[in-house]
Design an enzyme around this catalytic site. Structure first.
Site, PDB file in Angstrom:
ATOM      1  N   GLY A   1     -48.810  31.373 -50.273  1.00 31.62           N
ATOM      2  CA  GLY A   1     -47.617  31.755 -49.539  1.00 31.62           C
ATOM      3  C   GLY A   1     -47.764  33.105 -48.860  1.00 31.62           C
ATOM      4  O   GLY A   1     -48.792  33.786 -48.976  1.00 31.62           O
ATOM      5  N   THR A   2     -46.736  33.484 -48.148  1.00 31.86           N
ATOM      6  CA  THR A   2     -46.731  34.751 -47.415  1.00 31.86           C
ATOM      7  C   THR A   2     -46.944  35.943 -48.334  1.00 31.86           C
ATOM      8  O   THR A   2     -47.544  36.941 -47.953  1.00 31.86           O
ATOM      9  CB  THR A   2     -45.409  34.895 -46.626  1.00 31.86           C
ATOM     10  OG1 THR A   2     -45.321  33.799 -45.713  1.00 31.86           O
ATOM     11  CG2 THR A   2     -45.345  36.199 -45.857  1.00 31.86           C
ATOM     12  N   PHE A   3     -46.454  35.848 -49.560  1.00 29.84           N
ATOM     13  CA  PHE A   3     -46.632  36.883 -50.585  1.00 29.84           C
ATOM     14  C   PHE A   3     -48.074  37.394 -50.583  1.00 29.84           C
ATOM     15  O   PHE A   3     -48.332  38.579 -50.683  1.00 29.84           O
ATOM     16  CB  PHE A   3     -46.286  36.260 -51.939  1.00 29.84           C
ATOM     17  CG  PHE A   3     -46.147  37.201 -53.102  1.00 29.84           C
ATOM     18  CD1 PHE A   3     -44.893  37.511 -53.592  1.00 29.84           C
ATOM     19  CD2 PHE A   3     -47.254  37.739 -53.748  1.00 29.84           C
ATOM     20  CE1 PHE A   3     -44.737  38.346 -54.693  1.00 29.84           C
ATOM     21  CE2 PHE A   3     -47.116  38.570 -54.835  1.00 29.84           C
ATOM     22  CZ  PHE A   3     -45.852  38.877 -55.313  1.00 29.84           C
ATOM     23  N   ASN A   4     -49.028  36.476 -50.471  1.00 26.73           N
ATOM     24  CA  ASN A   4     -50.452  36.781 -50.605  1.00 26.73           C
ATOM     25  C   ASN A   4     -51.210  36.930 -49.288  1.00 26.73           C
ATOM     26  O   ASN A   4     -52.427  37.122 -49.306  1.00 26.73           O
ATOM     27  CB  ASN A   4     -51.128  35.669 -51.423  1.00 26.73           C
ATOM     28  CG  ASN A   4     -50.679  35.682 -52.855  1.00 26.73           C
ATOM     29  OD1 ASN A   4     -51.013  36.581 -53.600  1.00 26.73           O
ATOM     30  ND2 ASN A   4     -49.910  34.688 -53.243  1.00 26.73           N
TER      31      ASN A   4
END
Length: 164
Positions: A10-13
């Site tokens: 996801g965008t988190f990473n």
């Protein structure tokens, strides 16, 4: 407290790739490791699986996430997931009746660009688990933890809001 963190991407990473000029989903735990370094009272088990933007996730990926939840010995689980299809994966987990305290979290802005949102959302999920809430599937985003069916991504505002 023991917590399993299932890192699915996801965008988190996401991190900037200087060769392609794009944001790529990293297949490591650099983002999570930065956050958990300040949590000496928690024993973490980190499982890094899938490593995709959630828009690219398949049903097989979601099944892999469910299997990772089933086999962990911990009853407290945080899932790092992309925001766009978090509702699909959380619904599948609920359907499979995985009876643990499961909290999804994510970020709209990559941690590599701005650490604040990802750190806050992860910390919110961790705090929720430390309060010994009942088993269920929850989402921790933007200052709120709620049942997965009640915290919905509003794509017009770019925020997760409670839907009654």
């Amino acid at each position: 407290m023991k917590v399993t963190v299932i890192n699915t991407g996801g965008t988190f990473n996401k991190r900037y790739n200087p060769i392609t000029g794009q944001l790529d989903v990293a297949s490591d735990n650099i983002s999570i490791n930065k956050i958990i370094a300040s949590c000496p009272n928690v024993e973490f088990e980190i499982k890094n699986i899938v490593s995709k933007d959630s828009l690219d996730m398949t049903e097989e990926d979601r099944e892999e996430i469910c299997e990772a939840i089933k086999i962990t010995k911990n009853d407290k689980v945080i899932i790092i997931h992309g925001t766009d299809t978090i509702h699909l994966t959380s619904q599948l987990i609920k359907e499979k009746k995985l009876e643990k305290q499961i909290v999804f979290t994510a970020a709209m802005i990559p941690m590599s660009i701005d650490e604040m949102e990802a750190t806050m959302n992860f910390s919110l999920a961790l705090g929720f688990l430390s309060a010994n809430n009942k088993n269920g599937t929850y989402i921790a985003m933007h200052g709120v933890v709620a049942d997965y069916s009640k915290l919905i991504k509003n794509k017009e505002l770019g925020q997760f809001l409670i839907q009654e």
